[in-house]
Scaffold this motif. Structure first.
Motif, mmCIF file in Angstrom:
data_model
loop_
_atom_site.group_PDB
_atom_site.id
_atom_site.type_symbol
_atom_site.label_atom_id
_atom_site.label_comp_id
_atom_site.label_asym_id
_atom_site.label_seq_id
_atom_site.Cartn_x
_atom_site.Cartn_y
_atom_site.Cartn_z
ATOM 1 N N ASP A 181 0.828 -1.210 0.000
ATOM 2 C CA ASP A 181 0.000 0.000 0.000
ATOM 3 C C ASP A 181 0.861 1.258 0.000
ATOM 4 O OD1 ASP A 181 -2.243 -1.546 -0.060
ATOM 5 O OD2 ASP A 181 -2.883 -1.128 1.989
ATOM 6 N N ARG A 182 1.960 1.224 0.743
ATOM 7 C CA ARG A 182 2.840 2.399 0.761
ATOM 8 C C ARG A 182 3.474 2.619 -0.616
ATOM 9 N NH1 ARG A 182 4.650 0.851 6.329
ATOM 10 N NH2 ARG A 182 3.795 2.428 7.735
ATOM 11 N N GLU A 188 1.865 2.939 -8.639
ATOM 12 C CA GLU A 188 0.633 2.964 -9.441
ATOM 13 C C GLU A 188 0.062 4.373 -9.625
ATOM 14 O OE1 GLU A 188 0.880 -1.284 -7.996
ATOM 15 O OE2 GLU A 188 1.272 0.723 -7.156
ATOM 16 N N TYR A 189 0.123 5.177 -8.548
ATOM 17 C CA TYR A 189 -0.454 6.517 -8.665
ATOM 18 C C TYR A 189 0.372 7.409 -9.582
ATOM 19 C CZ TYR A 189 -4.387 6.198 -5.482
ATOM 20 O OH TYR A 189 -5.601 5.878 -4.933
ATOM 21 N N LEU A 190 1.677 7.218 -9.585
ATOM 22 C CA LEU A 190 2.517 8.010 -10.488
ATOM 23 C C LEU A 190 2.353 7.582 -11.946
ATOM 24 C CD1 LEU A 190 5.848 8.350 -8.496
ATOM 25 C CD2 LEU A 190 4.281 10.182 -9.143
ATOM 26 N N ALA A 191 1.813 6.391 -12.154
ATOM 27 C CA ALA A 191 1.692 5.861 -13.518
ATOM 28 C C ALA A 191 0.339 6.137 -14.154
ATOM 29 C CB ALA A 191 1.942 4.351 -13.511
ATOM 30 N N ALA A 203 -1.198 15.965 -9.190
ATOM 31 C CA ALA A 203 -0.911 15.924 -7.752
ATOM 32 C C ALA A 203 -0.153 14.668 -7.339
ATOM 33 C CB ALA A 203 -2.209 16.013 -6.958
ATOM 34 N N ALA A 204 -0.104 13.664 -8.203
ATOM 35 C CA ALA A 204 0.463 12.362 -7.844
ATOM 36 C C ALA A 204 1.887 12.434 -7.274
ATOM 37 C CB ALA A 204 0.431 11.427 -9.053
ATOM 38 N N PRO A 205 2.785 13.280 -7.800
ATOM 39 C CA PRO A 205 4.150 13.306 -7.238
ATOM 40 C C PRO A 205 4.207 13.695 -5.764
ATOM 41 C CG PRO A 205 4.093 14.363 -9.389
ATOM 42 C CD PRO A 205 2.661 14.151 -8.980
ATOM 43 N N TYR A 206 3.133 14.292 -5.252
ATOM 44 C CA TYR A 206 3.139 14.785 -3.877
ATOM 45 C C TYR A 206 2.340 13.904 -2.913
ATOM 46 C CZ TYR A 206 4.431 18.737 -6.785
ATOM 47 O OH TYR A 206 5.032 19.524 -7.735
ATOM 48 N N LEU A 207 1.639 12.921 -3.441
ATOM 49 C CA LEU A 207 0.795 12.098 -2.582
ATOM 50 C C LEU A 207 1.598 11.321 -1.556
ATOM 51 C CD1 LEU A 207 -1.824 10.745 -5.149
ATOM 52 C CD2 LEU A 207 -2.215 12.390 -3.308
#
Length: 234
Positions: A181-182, A188-191, A203-207
């Protein structure tokens, strides 16, 4: 070796290191219940298993508690007692609520399996009453009348416990699930394709920066900012 005719799990070897049933009291039972849940998870807590861990028949436990539900409420009280240990109200109502919320979080993080099991319970005991008195006193200090203080007390406490128990549930996962999950925030979120999810991709790079500490402090600040704004209108 168990003597012939002696039930399995009740011989001298099985009882070694356990208190005899005649020495049982509520604190000893709760100590054993907390240790059992932390060691094996919430599903392990049954009266029979608790009795076995105490070296006693489960009916001995029922001399001190009316049933499992009262034991759960006792464990909820234990978390609150730990949160309040050494606590004193701060100079301002907001600092008092911030300190208490962080203490509740720390207690839940220290005992994640127990927090998952009892965070939604009402213990109806001394530590819970003391905590309620502190929070309501801080809200009255902020300028709220008794009706408003009662409403906001319940909202604040339930939100603090919800956030803390959510974090405890994550901590109670096995290490592989936690790590997966971490990593998702950095993988996955960056992709995600920007054409499909433009706002998320931006916003993904900052999540991943919003870790557990940041999430808790942000939620706490948002909540107390709202309380402070309402207090200024009172």
């Amino acid at each position: 070796m168990t003597q012939p005719g002696t039930p399995e799990g009740t011989g001298p070897r099985a009882r070694r290191g356990r208190p005899p049933s005649t020495s049982l009291n509520q604190q000893v039972v709760l100590d054993a219940a907390l240790a059992l849940v932390e060691r094996e998870g919430p599903d392990a807590l049954t009266l029979r298993r608790l009795g076995a861990d105490l070296g006693a028949n489960h009916t001995a436990v029922l001399r001190h508690f009316s049933g499992k539900d009262e034991i759960l409420r006792g464990l909820a009280e234990r978390l609150i007692e730990e949160a309040l240990e050494g606590f004193a109200p701060a100079g301002t109502w907001r600092a008092t609520l911030e300190s208490l919320a962080r203490r509740v979080r720390a207690a839940c993080r220290a005992h994640p399996q127990v927090a998952v099991l009892v965070a939604s319970r009402v213990s109806r005991r001394t530590a819970e009453f003391r905590g309620a008195d502190v929070v309501i006193g801080a809200l009255r200090q902020a300028g709220f009348d008794d009706r408003e203080a009662a409403r906001y007390y319940r909202s604040l406490v339930q939100t603090a416990l919800a956030v803390s128990s959510y974090e405890a549930a994550f901590a109670a996962l096995d290490s592989g699930a936690r790590e997966g999950d971490r990593l998702a925030w950095r993988r996955e979120y960056l992709a995600v394709p920007p054409a499909t999810y433009p706002h998320l991709a931006a916003a993904a790079p900052y999540l991943a920066e919003a870790d557990e500490d940041d999430q808790f402090e942000t939620t706490l600040s948002l909540l107390l900012d709202a309380v402070e704004l309402r207090a200024s209108r009172t």
